[in-house]
Design an enzyme around this catalytic site. Structure first.
Site, PDB file in Angstrom:
ATOM      1  CE1 TYR A 195      37.640  43.764  34.250  1.00 39.97           C
ATOM      2  CE2 TYR A 195      39.298  43.786  32.835  1.00 39.97           C
ATOM      3  CZ  TYR A 195      38.464  43.036  33.474  1.00 39.97           C
ATOM      4  OH  TYR A 195      38.443  41.459  33.645  1.00 39.97           O
ATOM      5  CE  LYS A 222      36.966  43.116  30.270  1.00 39.83           C
ATOM      6  NZ  LYS A 222      37.252  41.880  30.566  1.00 39.83           N
ATOM      7  CD  GLU A 277      31.974  34.399  32.371  1.00 35.98           C
ATOM      8  OE1 GLU A 277      32.231  34.840  31.024  1.00 35.98           O
ATOM      9  OE2 GLU A 277      31.363  35.180  33.085  1.00 35.98           O
ATOM     10  CG  LEU A 302      32.574  40.195  30.065  1.00 40.32           C
ATOM     11  CD1 LEU A 302      32.046  41.418  31.338  1.00 40.32           C
ATOM     12  CD2 LEU A 302      33.760  40.342  29.704  1.00 40.32           C
TER      13      LEU A 302
HETATM   14  N1  PLP Z   1      34.391  36.227  30.736  1.00 38.93           N
HETATM   15  C1  PLP Z   1      35.190  36.911  31.425  1.00 38.93           C
HETATM   16  C2  PLP Z   1      34.885  36.702  33.191  1.00 38.93           C
HETATM   17  C3  PLP Z   1      36.275  37.677  31.333  1.00 38.93           C
HETATM   18  O1  PLP Z   1      36.853  38.498  32.441  1.00 38.93           O
HETATM   19  C4  PLP Z   1      36.618  38.002  29.936  1.00 38.93           C
HETATM   20  C5  PLP Z   1      37.665  38.820  29.678  1.00 38.93           C
HETATM   21  O2  PLP Z   1      38.392  39.323  30.383  1.00 38.93           O
HETATM   22  C6  PLP Z   1      35.892  37.311  28.833  1.00 38.93           C
HETATM   23  C7  PLP Z   1      34.791  36.523  29.453  1.00 38.93           C
HETATM   24  C8  PLP Z   1      36.437  37.415  27.639  1.00 38.93           C
HETATM   25  O3  PLP Z   1      35.801  38.517  27.206  1.00 38.93           O
HETATM   26  P1  PLP Z   1      36.614  39.235  25.973  1.00 38.93           P
HETATM   27  O4  PLP Z   1      36.307  38.089  24.797  1.00 38.93           O
HETATM   28  O5  PLP Z   1      35.897  40.658  25.691  1.00 38.93           O
HETATM   29  O6  PLP Z   1      38.034  39.440  26.160  1.00 38.93           O
END
Ligand code: PLP
Length: 277
Positions: free
Chosen positions: A31, A143, A175, A199
């Site tokens: 996603y 993701k 994170e 991520l």
């Molecule tokens: N880390 C995780 C585990 C996430 O689920 C997300 C976003 O859903 C992020 C980091 C941040 O990613 P982004 O800046 O692309 O929204």
């Protein structure tokens, strides 16, 4: 609301996905969540590239290039052309009788997307976080919708009145459950390096770039919990939060207990890009 399912825009009540969909049965899906302002996306190319990489890693044969056009279609059909809105898109390996290994060649991936107005920002005074062991699998860089460890940690945070959980593995603060994590340690902005443990957040990348262009010192080096607790600032970064200060972790105050200037400057820079000013 109008949703998008497999090439069609349909009212929410009519949007249907097979009970045999592998996204539903196995979490066998990728996603993305992108953010729009007046129809303009924040770093859409990165979202498409990350989705394509995820599809490749899971060997789902689908092309992520549908995302920008479908996002525009959803925004206009839902009257969100001029709004601050998010678009969620999901691609699963498709529907087939349940068996773990891949379905027959030719099974069509399921493509699903929706939009909604962005949530109002959380309180400006910053948020509290709790520490939770990171129980995720070894490919947190993909993701996937397989988010149960994140769901359970986020629920623990909610039940303790915190904004989110900080996931900890081997003493390292990795994170958030839905955001990347930054800390200002000895005047340097630190965040974990990209790799299988985190991520590769789009906002993380934009935040690092913004810091560099502001002449701030940044290091992609993970930090132990103890260093984080002694940091002058801790903040999350994500599509939905931009940067958001964490002012207390497990009851310990971060810095002076108030949102710090580094997170504020970076957020301002991200918002300027987003709003195109
Ligand atoms: N880390 C995780 C585990 C996430 O689920 C997300 C976003 O859903 C992020 C980091 C941040 O990613 P982004 O800046 O692309 O929204």
């Amino acid at each position: 609301m109008i949703f998008y399912v497999n090439g069609e825009y349909v009212p929410r009540e009519k949007a249907a996905i097979s009970p045999e969909d592998r996204g539903f049965l196995f979490g066998d899906a990728i996603y993305e969540v992108a953010r729009f302002f007046h129809g303009r996306a924040f770093h859409m190319d990165e979202h498409v590239a990350r989705m394509q990489e995820g599809l490749g890693a899971l060997r789902i044969e689908a092309d992520a290039s549908f995302f920008p056009a479908v996002a525009r279609g959803l925004l206009s059909r839902n009257g969100l052309d001029d709004a601050d809105a998010i678009v969620y898109a999901q691609v699963s390996r498709g529907a087939a009788p349940r068996t773990h290994a891949f379905p027959p060649v030719g099974t069509r991936p399921t493509v699903f997307a929706f939009t909604r107005a962005s949530d109002p920002p959380p309180p400006p005074a910053g948020g509290r976080a709790i520490l939770v062991p990171d129980e995720r699998w070894g490919r947190c860089d993909i993701k996937t919708v397989m988010l149960l460890p994140n769901v359970l940690a986020a629920q623990r945070a909610r039940e303790s009145g915190a904004l989110d959980a900080i996931l900890v593995r081997d003493g390292i603060a990795i994170e958030g459950t839905r955001s990347n994590l930054f800390a200002v340690i000895d005047g340097v902005i630190r965040t974990a390096p990209n790799g299988p443990r985190i991520l590769p957040g789009v906002t993380r990348g934009a935040t690092i770039a913004a810091a560099r262009s502001l002449g701030l010192a940044v290091e992609e080096r993970a930090f132990p919990v103890e260093q984080m607790l002694a940091a002058s600032e801790v903040f999350f970064a994500s599509t939905t939060l931009w940067t958001y200060s964490v002012v207390e972790v497990d009851g310990r105050m971060i810095g002076d207990g108030r949102p710090g200037p580094v997170a504020a400057r970076l957020k301002e820079s991200l918002l300027q890009q987003f709003r195109g000013s």
